[in-house]
Structure formats: structure tokens, C-alpha cells
Design an enzyme around this catalytic site. Structure first.
Site, PDB file in Angstrom:
ATOM      1  CG  HIS A 198      44.147  27.426  19.789  1.00 19.96           C
ATOM      2  ND1 HIS A 198      42.930  26.923  20.192  1.00 19.96           N
ATOM      3  CD2 HIS A 198      44.644  28.130  20.841  1.00 19.96           C
ATOM      4  CE1 HIS A 198      42.697  27.298  21.446  1.00 19.96           C
ATOM      5  NE2 HIS A 198      43.717  28.028  21.859  1.00 19.96           N
TER       6      HIS A 198
ATOM      7  CG  HIS B 203      45.067  33.202  24.685  1.00 18.88           C
ATOM      8  ND1 HIS B 203      44.597  32.069  25.313  1.00 18.88           N
ATOM      9  CD2 HIS B 203      46.045  33.720  25.487  1.00 18.88           C
ATOM     10  CE1 HIS B 203      45.256  31.896  26.444  1.00 18.88           C
ATOM     11  NE2 HIS B 203      46.137  32.879  26.581  1.00 18.88           N
TER      12      HIS B 203
END
Length: 304
Positions: free
Chosen positions: A267, A225
Site C-alpha cells: 500500500h 489490514h
């Protein structure tokens, strides 16, 4: 007539194979049988009787058992081997330790820095994962963060870009949208390769409830992303004529997508930072591989 056994027991007779230790019976009654095919030692002093060891230990101010233990330890093979190795090590002190031992005992500054950075990364990522689940401190903001997550997913971007290519009326618009479509495909390939090579697991506080995940999405490094947000943001700012508020909105969207990855626990911080850098560099690669109008005419000729 006394038997030979009696003679041997009394210690008499020259050249007898039995020799008394410690003076025969007066030496404690202990005998040693010497070999017949070899001569006795020329001058071997008799061993002192056990009571002599006892008196000697008392004179030295120590227990006889400890003195016997020290005597046995000094005669053990392990002690002899250890003394040889200690002598060798003492002789080799001037030569220095081997290089590989020095490397193990003295880790490099780079290794220490990487270990410290990893520890700080894990600690900071866990502290910032405030939307990882519903009972987190910011659990009420989790639905909004998941909406931002979908806005940076690859499938909506690929579908939207393909629709714009199909509906575009001008050749310039088609050129821009087709190159954006190729850039998105390149981003998916490069991120998948890096994830498969690094194989870093996602944070432990992450919940695998993401939208449309694939096989490599179980790995964390780098953030796809973040790479997509950085590349698409730079692409839109460079090739679309946008007003100042819209340009600011594009920048805010790219930063929010990267921040949502950490807040949701998807993440670590370094995954997002490296993803931003990788997406920024991917745009340079897209510019180098830019499809010209002639190439677009060859590709889109049947559709024109």
C-alpha cells in the site's frame, strides 16, 4: 482587309469586348476580357506594369519576391478572417475572458494541493518499500513482515473469534466475542465497498504474493489490514481487561501491521493512514450497533 482577330489583337475599334491592361501592348502585352452583360468600372486606374513593382520594391529596400508574398498574404482569406477575429478579441478585452477559460488557466488551490500530496505519497511509499522483494535493501526482513501481515488478515481473525464464541462459557464473554465477530464482518463489507468505488491500483513495486486474496484485493485504497488493526485494537482495549504491558503490546501490534503494509510495498502511505482513521471510526459504528444480551439470547437460544 484586316481580320476582326487582328483588330482585337491590335486593340482598335470602339466598344470592343477586349480592353487592354496597362496600355495594350505597350503595357506588357497582358489583356483582360470583360463581361459583355455588365458595364466596365467607371474609373478603374490601370494596374502598373510588373517592372513598376520591381522598381518600387527596390526603392523600399526589399526583395520583389518578399513584396509579392506580403501582397498575397494580405489578400488571403485566412488573413482576412484572422484580422476580423483579432479585431473582435481586441474589442472584447475590456469584457474579460469567459469563466471556464479562467478556470482552466487558473487551477484551484485545492487541485494543486491534492496533486502535490499525491506526488509526495507516491515518492515516499516507493522509498519506504524496503521489503518489497528479496533483493530490496531490507529483503531479509521480508519473511517477518509477511508474518505480521498474516496476523492482521481477516480470515484468522474471523476464525479465532468464531472459535471463542463457541467455547465461551459466560454470557458476557459471548456478548463481547459475538460483537467482535459482527465488527469484523462489517469491516470486510465497508472496506470492499470503498475499494470498489475508489479503484486505486497497488504500488508498482508490489508483488502479488499475499495470503488469501479476493477480487477487490487488487485495489489499494484503503488498507484493510490497517482498518482491521485500528478497529480490533480499540475494541480489545475497551472491552478486555488487560494489564499495562499487554495494552502496550496491542498498540505496537496495530502500528506494526500498518507499517508492514508500506514496507512490503502493498500500500501507499495514504492508504494506511486513511485505513487507520476508517478503522477508528468503525469502532464508533460498532458501539452504536452493539448487540444487547436480549438479542444475543434470541440468536443463541437454540445453542444454549
Amino acid at each position: 482587309m484586316p481580320s476582326p482577330k487582328a483588330k482585337n489583337r491590335s486593340g482598335g475599334g470602339g466598344g470592343s469586348p477586349v480592353s487592354g491592361s496597362g496600355g495594350g501592348p505597350n503595357g506588357g502585352g497582358r489583356y483582360e476580357f470583360m463581361s459583355l452583360n455588365r458595364a466596365a468600372a467607371p474609373s478603374s486606374p490601370p494596374l502598373p506594369p510588373p517592372h513598376h513593382h520591381h522598381h518600387l520594391a527596390q526603392r523600399q529596400g526589399s526583395d520583389p519576391l518578399s513584396a509579392t508574398a506580403r501582397l498575397r498574404a494580405s489578400e488571403s482569406p485566412t488573413r482576412r478572417r484572422g484580422s476580423g477575429s483579432s479585431t473582435g478579441s481586441g474589442a472584447g478585452q475590456g469584457q474579460g475572458m469567459p469563466e471556464e477559460d479562467c478556470m482552466r488557466l487558473n487551477p484551484s488551490i485545492l487541485g494543486i494541493a491534492l496533486s502535490s500530496l499525491l506526488a509526495i505519497d507516491l515518492w515516499l511509499s516507493k522509498r519506504l518499500g524496503v521489503c518489497a522483494c528479496e533483493d530490496s535493501p531490507w529483503g531479509s526482513v521480508r519473511p517477518l513482515m509477511k508474518l505480521v501481515e498474516v496476523s492482521g488478515h481477516g480470515i484468522p481473525w474471523l476464525a479465532g473469534t468464531a472459535y471463542c464464541v463457541y467455547k465461551s462459557d459466560s454470557s458476557a464473554g459471548r456478548e463481547v466475542m459475538l460483537n467482535l465477530f459482527m465488527a469484523l464482518l462489517l469491516d470486510l463489507v465497508l472496506v470492499g465497498i470503498v475499494k470498489a468505488l475508489v479503484r486505486r491500483r497497488r504500488p508498482t513495486h508490489n508483488r502479488m504474493d499475499m495470503f488469501a486474496t479476493f477480487s477487490v484485493d487488487r485495489y489499494s485504497f484503503p488498507s484493510g489490514h490497517a482498518t482491521r488493526a485500528a478497529m480490533c485494537g480499540r475494541f480489545l482495549l475497551a472491552h478486555l481487561v488487560l494489564a499495562a504491558p499487554l495494552r502496550v503490546l496491542v498498540l505496537l501490534w496495530a502500528c506494526t501491521v500498518g507499517l508492514s503494509r508500506v514496507l512490503l510495498g502493498r500500500h501507499n502511505v495514504t492508504d494506511v493512514l486513511f485505513g487507520f482513521w476508517m478503522g477508528y471510526c468503525q469502532y464508533n459504528l460498532v458501539e452504536m450497533l452493539w448487540l444487547s444480551p436480549q438479542a444475543l439470547q434470541a440468536l443463541l437460544g437454540p445453542l444454549a
